[in-house]
Design a protein around this motif. Structure first.
Motif, mmCIF file in Angstrom:
data_model
loop_
_atom_site.group_PDB
_atom_site.id
_atom_site.type_symbol
_atom_site.label_atom_id
_atom_site.label_comp_id
_atom_site.label_asym_id
_atom_site.label_seq_id
_atom_site.Cartn_x
_atom_site.Cartn_y
_atom_site.Cartn_z
ATOM 1 N N SER A 1 -20.658 -15.905 -14.000
ATOM 2 C CA SER A 1 -20.941 -14.838 -15.154
ATOM 3 C C SER A 1 -21.487 -15.974 -16.271
ATOM 4 O O SER A 1 -22.523 -15.448 -16.906
ATOM 5 N N ALA A 2 -21.056 -17.143 -16.512
ATOM 6 C CA ALA A 2 -21.350 -17.648 -17.643
ATOM 7 C C ALA A 2 -22.807 -18.415 -17.331
ATOM 8 O O ALA A 2 -23.455 -18.513 -18.187
ATOM 9 N N TYR A 3 -22.992 -18.800 -16.025
ATOM 10 C CA TYR A 3 -24.273 -19.249 -15.751
ATOM 11 C C TYR A 3 -25.565 -18.035 -15.913
ATOM 12 O O TYR A 3 -26.413 -18.444 -16.335
ATOM 13 N N LYS B 1 -28.935 -18.254 -18.265
ATOM 14 C CA LYS B 1 -30.399 -18.050 -17.665
ATOM 15 C C LYS B 1 -30.869 -16.972 -18.451
ATOM 16 O O LYS B 1 -32.182 -16.784 -18.751
ATOM 17 N N SER B 2 -30.187 -16.091 -19.019
ATOM 18 C CA SER B 2 -30.589 -14.999 -19.788
ATOM 19 C C SER B 2 -30.928 -15.395 -21.269
ATOM 20 O O SER B 2 -31.758 -14.492 -22.027
ATOM 21 N N LYS B 3 -30.828 -16.586 -21.803
ATOM 22 C CA LYS B 3 -31.032 -17.042 -23.053
ATOM 23 C C LYS B 3 -32.353 -17.993 -23.284
ATOM 24 O O LYS B 3 -32.422 -18.589 -22.019
ATOM 25 N N VAL C 1 -33.565 -22.502 -17.704
ATOM 26 C CA VAL C 1 -32.402 -22.233 -16.975
ATOM 27 C C VAL C 1 -32.635 -21.481 -15.900
ATOM 28 O O VAL C 1 -32.462 -20.236 -15.797
ATOM 29 N N THR C 2 -32.635 -22.011 -14.617
ATOM 30 C CA THR C 2 -32.916 -21.167 -13.380
ATOM 31 C C THR C 2 -31.925 -21.422 -12.338
ATOM 32 O O THR C 2 -30.720 -22.070 -12.807
ATOM 33 N N ARG C 3 -32.066 -20.895 -11.149
ATOM 34 C CA ARG C 3 -31.099 -21.140 -10.128
ATOM 35 C C ARG C 3 -31.169 -22.697 -9.581
ATOM 36 O O ARG C 3 -30.290 -22.983 -8.666
ATOM 37 N N PRO D 1 -18.869 -22.522 -18.505
ATOM 38 C CA PRO D 1 -18.800 -21.918 -19.740
ATOM 39 C C PRO D 1 -18.921 -22.725 -21.161
ATOM 40 O O PRO D 1 -19.278 -22.028 -22.034
ATOM 41 N N HIS D 2 -19.044 -23.861 -20.935
ATOM 42 C CA HIS D 2 -19.003 -24.818 -21.957
ATOM 43 C C HIS D 2 -20.400 -25.443 -22.535
ATOM 44 O O HIS D 2 -20.668 -26.075 -23.168
ATOM 45 N N LEU D 3 -21.293 -25.227 -21.151
ATOM 46 C CA LEU D 3 -22.712 -26.011 -21.299
ATOM 47 C C LEU D 3 -23.431 -25.427 -22.412
ATOM 48 O O LEU D 3 -24.310 -26.286 -23.127
ATOM 49 N N LYS D 4 -23.130 -24.002 -23.100
ATOM 50 C CA LYS D 4 -23.934 -23.368 -24.024
ATOM 51 C C LYS D 4 -23.496 -24.453 -25.359
ATOM 52 O O LYS D 4 -24.676 -24.144 -26.368
#
Length: 315
Positions: free
Chosen positions: A180-182, A186-188, A200-202, A226-229
């Motif tokens: 979910s976090a990944y 990808k959406s940003k 950010v892709t697969r 979840p912390h990569l952002k």
């Protein structure tokens, strides 16, 4: 302009005209970096500077970067060479004059004929000077140099330190939470200080979740998602750029390399400090015969993609 992508058939010699080499190097530097080049003043020449070049930042195109270069020419500077690198006898005074605060200066080596490329070297602004100077054989002048110089310009002035993140206790739903976090990553639209726009892709997800990795290492990487952002848009404490290869497809050449980024003491996991390592794949495309035509910044394109990440326990 001479095409140095194919070897010239000039006789080898032991004496080199330094002024001619400086003019030649200045011309190719200007083309490769889409820069304005100027001759130096007497004072600048005494300060170990042969050429000044000004070019646009790769991401902030309204920002102009000025760099200095010292040209070394001929066989007298070559000390040794092996399959991977060339060692040059560049004196410490030259390196010190081109170092210091701000943008580090370039050393350009013009080999004696027959030659097919010019080699470049720049000091790391965050490590002690090293002599003699060792240059990887993959580090020769081509249009990707503007990206390398822009990164060094930014890297020399970074003082920001990313706040450490604390990862929660290991739970049984680590994979769904990570997925979910990944998906949110990808959406940003990401802007990374090293590469500008970062996709950010697969690609990175497939690398991290592949079964060839140990379960413990895979789980540790998933807990960090979840912390990569907090880090993808921030400058790392250290980075390296590793050349992968060139793919020539007719009139277009694609250069591939990987950037390795270290975020020291970035994460606290189960009460212990860990560094976060992020790998970015960069692909730079430019005309194959870039010395044979007017080259503009629009002729050079770049794609950067998150390739992997992992955590390493601090000692």
């Amino acid at each position: 302009m001479v095409d140095y992508s194919s070897k010239m058939t000039l006789a080898s010699h032991t004496k080199t005209d330094g002024a001619a080499a400086a003019r030649y190097a200045a011309g190719l530097l200007g083309i490769a970096t889409c820069a304005e080049t100027t001759a130096t003043t007497m004072a600048e020449d005494a300060g170990k500077v042969d050429v000044k070049l000004s070019f646009r930042h790769i991401a902030l195109t309204n920002k102009l970067i000025t760099a200095h270069a010292q040209v070394k020419a001929g066989p007298s500077y070559r000390r040794t060479s092996d399959a991977d690198s060339i060692t040059l006898a560049i004196d410490r005074k030259t390196l010190e004059a081109l170092s210091g605060t701000g943008m580090p200066g370039l050393v350009i080596w013009v080999p004696p004929p027959p030659m097919d490329r010019l080699y470049w070297y720049v000091t790391d602004p965050r490590t002690p000077l090293k002599t003699p100077t060792k240059i990887p054989k993959t580090q020769y002048l081509r249009p990707s140099l503007r990206y390398d110089l822009t990164r060094l310009y930014d890297y020399a002035s970074w003082s920001y330190r990313t706040t450490s993140q604390t990862i929660g206790p290991l739970s049984t739903d680590v994979l769904p939470k990570a997925r979910s976090a990944y998906k949110a990553l990808k959406s940003k639209q990401w802007s990374n200080p090293l590469v500008g726009h970062l996709q950010v892709t697969r690609l990175a997800w497939r690398h991290i979740t592949r079964r060839s990795k140990s379960e413990a290492r895979r789980t540790l990487s998933l807990r960090a998602v979840p912390h990569l952002k907090a880090f993808l848009g921030k400058p790392p404490d250290r980075y390296t750029c590793n050349f992968v290869g060139l793919e020539v497809n007719g009139s277009v050449t694609k250069e591939s390399r990987y950037l390795m980024c270290w975020y020291r003491q970035a994460l606290t996991i189960d009460g212990e400090s860990h560094s976060l390592l992020v790998r970015i794949r960069e692909e730079i495309t430019y005309p194959t015969e870039w010395t044979q035509r007017p080259l503009s910044a629009a002729d050079i394109t770049q794609v950067a993609t998150l390739a992997a990440w992992w955590c390493k326990k601090d000692k």
